[in-house]
Write an enzyme that holds these catalytic residues in place. Structure first.
Site, PDB file in Angstrom:
ATOM      1  N   SER A 117       0.848  -1.198   0.000  1.00  9.57           N
ATOM      2  CA  SER A 117       0.000   0.000   0.000  1.00  9.57           C
ATOM      3  C   SER A 117       0.882   1.247   0.000  1.00  9.57           C
ATOM      4  CB  SER A 117      -0.873  -0.018   1.259  1.00  9.57           C
ATOM      5  OG  SER A 117      -2.015   0.774   1.085  1.00  9.57           O
ATOM      6  N   PRO A 118       0.439   2.313  -0.695  1.00  8.78           N
ATOM      7  CA  PRO A 118       1.246   3.541  -0.665  1.00  8.78           C
ATOM      8  C   PRO A 118       1.335   4.076   0.763  1.00  8.78           C
ATOM      9  CG  PRO A 118      -0.953   3.957  -1.565  1.00  8.78           C
ATOM     10  CD  PRO A 118      -0.816   2.475  -1.428  1.00  8.78           C
TER      11      PRO A 118
ATOM     12  N   CYS B  71       3.268   7.217   2.889  1.00  7.13           N
ATOM     13  CA  CYS B  71       4.144   8.390   2.966  1.00  7.13           C
ATOM     14  C   CYS B  71       5.299   8.136   3.910  1.00  7.13           C
ATOM     15  CB  CYS B  71       3.375   9.588   3.513  1.00  7.13           C
ATOM     16  SG  CYS B  71       2.247  10.293   2.335  1.00  7.13           S
TER      17      CYS B  71
ATOM     18  N   ALA C  57       1.996   8.536  -1.691  1.00 10.92           N
ATOM     19  CA  ALA C  57       1.335   9.726  -2.234  1.00 10.92           C
ATOM     20  C   ALA C  57       2.406  10.702  -2.707  1.00 10.92           C
ATOM     21  CB  ALA C  57       0.485  10.373  -1.145  1.00 10.92           C
TER      22      ALA C  57
ATOM     23  N   TYR D  16      -8.359  14.126   1.021  1.00 10.15           N
ATOM     24  CA  TYR D  16      -7.494  15.000   0.230  1.00 10.15           C
ATOM     25  C   TYR D  16      -8.310  15.596  -0.927  1.00 10.15           C
ATOM     26  CZ  TYR D  16      -3.910  12.967   3.168  1.00 10.15           C
ATOM     27  OH  TYR D  16      -3.182  12.569   4.259  1.00 10.15           O
TER      28      TYR D  16
ATOM     29  N   ARG E 245      -7.715   5.227  -5.974  1.00  7.67           N
ATOM     30  CA  ARG E 245      -8.042   4.939  -4.567  1.00  7.67           C
ATOM     31  C   ARG E 245      -9.137   5.888  -4.115  1.00  7.67           C
ATOM     32  NH1 ARG E 245      -4.303   3.606   0.692  1.00  7.67           N
ATOM     33  NH2 ARG E 245      -4.375   1.586  -0.347  1.00  7.67           N
TER      34      ARG E 245
ATOM     35  N   GLY F 176      -0.569  -2.592   4.023  1.00  8.57           N
ATOM     36  CA  GLY F 176       0.195  -1.423   4.446  1.00  8.57           C
ATOM     37  C   GLY F 176       1.111  -1.729   5.601  1.00  8.57           C
ATOM     38  N   ARG F 177       0.589  -1.528   6.830  1.00  5.63           N
ATOM     39  CA  ARG F 177       1.472  -1.585   8.005  1.00  5.63           C
ATOM     40  C   ARG F 177       2.160  -2.924   8.203  1.00  5.63           C
ATOM     41  NH1 ARG F 177      -3.057   0.481  11.757  1.00  5.63           N
ATOM     42  NH2 ARG F 177      -4.128  -0.654  10.090  1.00  5.63           N
TER      43      ARG F 177
END
Ligand code: FNR
Length: 363
Positions: A23-24, A26, A60, A186, A234, A332-333
């Protein structure tokens, strides 16, 4: 034919070797507040490609300087940005993963400090800037928010062109998947939701108007992206604001189908983060997985669906794919905890997946 986590997925002419995507995330790690990728990005993303994920998506990446969340965010608004990203994309591809990049504009959630510095709004004299949004209502910060401009028609056209130019550079840098970030409160999500969009022009009001910007951005990206390569979008499947007129899962299903008709290939279903009043059904992000399943169940087109949120183990990820709840398991995590998640998952599921030869004796 039923798929499983380690079956390949063909999107257009691009073959994802398995259904695990990083997962993207930052990293807030540009050194001189210039948006240029650093050694950190190379090693961080490179490690996860070594770890066997089928797709490694860069965080991102801002299409313009004012589209950054923090001054340390990655950007892609010049050729120098492209040149710094190119070796990263190349390394990811050399490992057999598909290099992907998320293209982003932070809207009213731009201009703040990094999470480990408190995510505080930054004023222009503190290294911040004027933020762009559908209207002048700021995110309800406890401290003074950065100056905010309600976007003009010209600003909107500028964002669409920034996305087009960013996608072109991403392609030249070697990425094979471009993802439009239209989630998490966003800019593009701010236009989608009536909570943050009360415009009276053709970009506000009914569903068609609120979705106009994300549709235009998706078209602009698709316009420069090769026919053989996929475009992802997304979204936040819901605002989690059931007591207000807000963005809902039903609208997400409709949007997914519209985006497919415009050339998007996969809808990546996250949720929320538009407003601090959001009411999550349970702590953490696992409540997102049923949203992805609902989009996949109710879609009327062939748009592929990515599920994200709380995927932490091999069996769970494999089941999502086998049950047909998603086409791609986005992790992700767990990838922060274990860069080799995919290789470990393959071993656990008894799959014949080769680690890099350099690591043969370790796996
Ligand atoms: C994120 N997330 C995120 N999402 C996104 O669309 N673009 C981004 O750049 C980031 N950045 C980011 C940084 C960090 C450090 C974290 C932990 C998260 C959200 C992330 O991609 C993912 O959707 C969530 O973390 C939920 O998935 P997991 O972590 O439960 O698998």
């Amino acid at each position: 034919m039923t798929a499983d986590l380690f079956s390949s997925l063909a999107l257009r002419e691009t073959e994802l070797p398995n259904r695990v995507m990083v997962s993207p995330m930052c990293q807030y790690s540009c050194e001189d507040r210039d948006g240029l990728a650093t050694e950190w990005h190379r090693v961080h993303l490179g490690s996860r490609a070594v770890g066997g994920a089928g797709v490694v998506m860069a965080e991102a990446t801002a299409v313009s300087p004012e589209g950054r969340i923090t001054p340390e965010d990655l950007g892609i608004w010049s050729d120098e940005h492209k040149e710094r990203l190119a070796p990263i994309a190349e390394f990811i591809a050399e490992q057999g993963s598909v290099p992907a990049i998320q293209l982003a504009h932070a809207g009213r959630k731009a201009s703040k400090s990094r999470p480990w510095e408190g995510s505080e709004p930054l004023q222009p004299d503190e290294g911040g800037w004027e933020v762009l949004a559908p209207n002048e209502d700021p995110w309800p910060y406890e401290n003074e928010s950065p100056p905010q401009k309600a976007m003009t028609q010209a600003d909107i056209e500028g964002v669409v062109e920034d996305y087009r130019a960013a996608a072109k550079r991403a392609l030249e840098a070697g990425f094979e998947v471009a993802e439009v970030h239209a989630a998490h409160g966003y800019l593009l999500h701010e236009f989608l939701s009536p909570v943050t969009n009360d415009r009276t022009d053709e970009y506000g009001g009914d569903f068609e108007n609120r979705t106009r910007l994300v549709r235009q951005v998706t078209e602009a990206v698709r316009d420069v992206w090769p026919d053989d390569n996929p475009v992802f979008v997304r979204i936040s499947g819901t605002d989690w604001l059931p007591e207000r007129e807000s963005w809902t899962i039903e609208q997400s299903v409709d949007l997914a189908d519209e985006l497919y008709e415009l050339g998007a290939d996969l809808i990546d279903v996250s949720s929320g983060m538009l407003h601090p009043d959001q009411q999550l059904p349970q702590e953490g992000s696992a409540s997102q997985l049923p949203l992805a399943a609902q989009v996949r169940e109710e879609r009327e087109t062939d748009i592929a669906v990515g599920a994200v949120g709380g995927i932490t183990d091999a069996e769970q990820a494999d089941e999502l794919i086998r049950e047909g709840d998603a086409d791609l398991a986005i992790v992700g995590r767990e990838h922060l905890r274990d860069p080799y998640f995919a290789l470990h998952a393959a071993a656990e599921l008894g799959e014949d997946v080769e680690p890099p030869v350099q690591y043969d004796r370790g796996f």
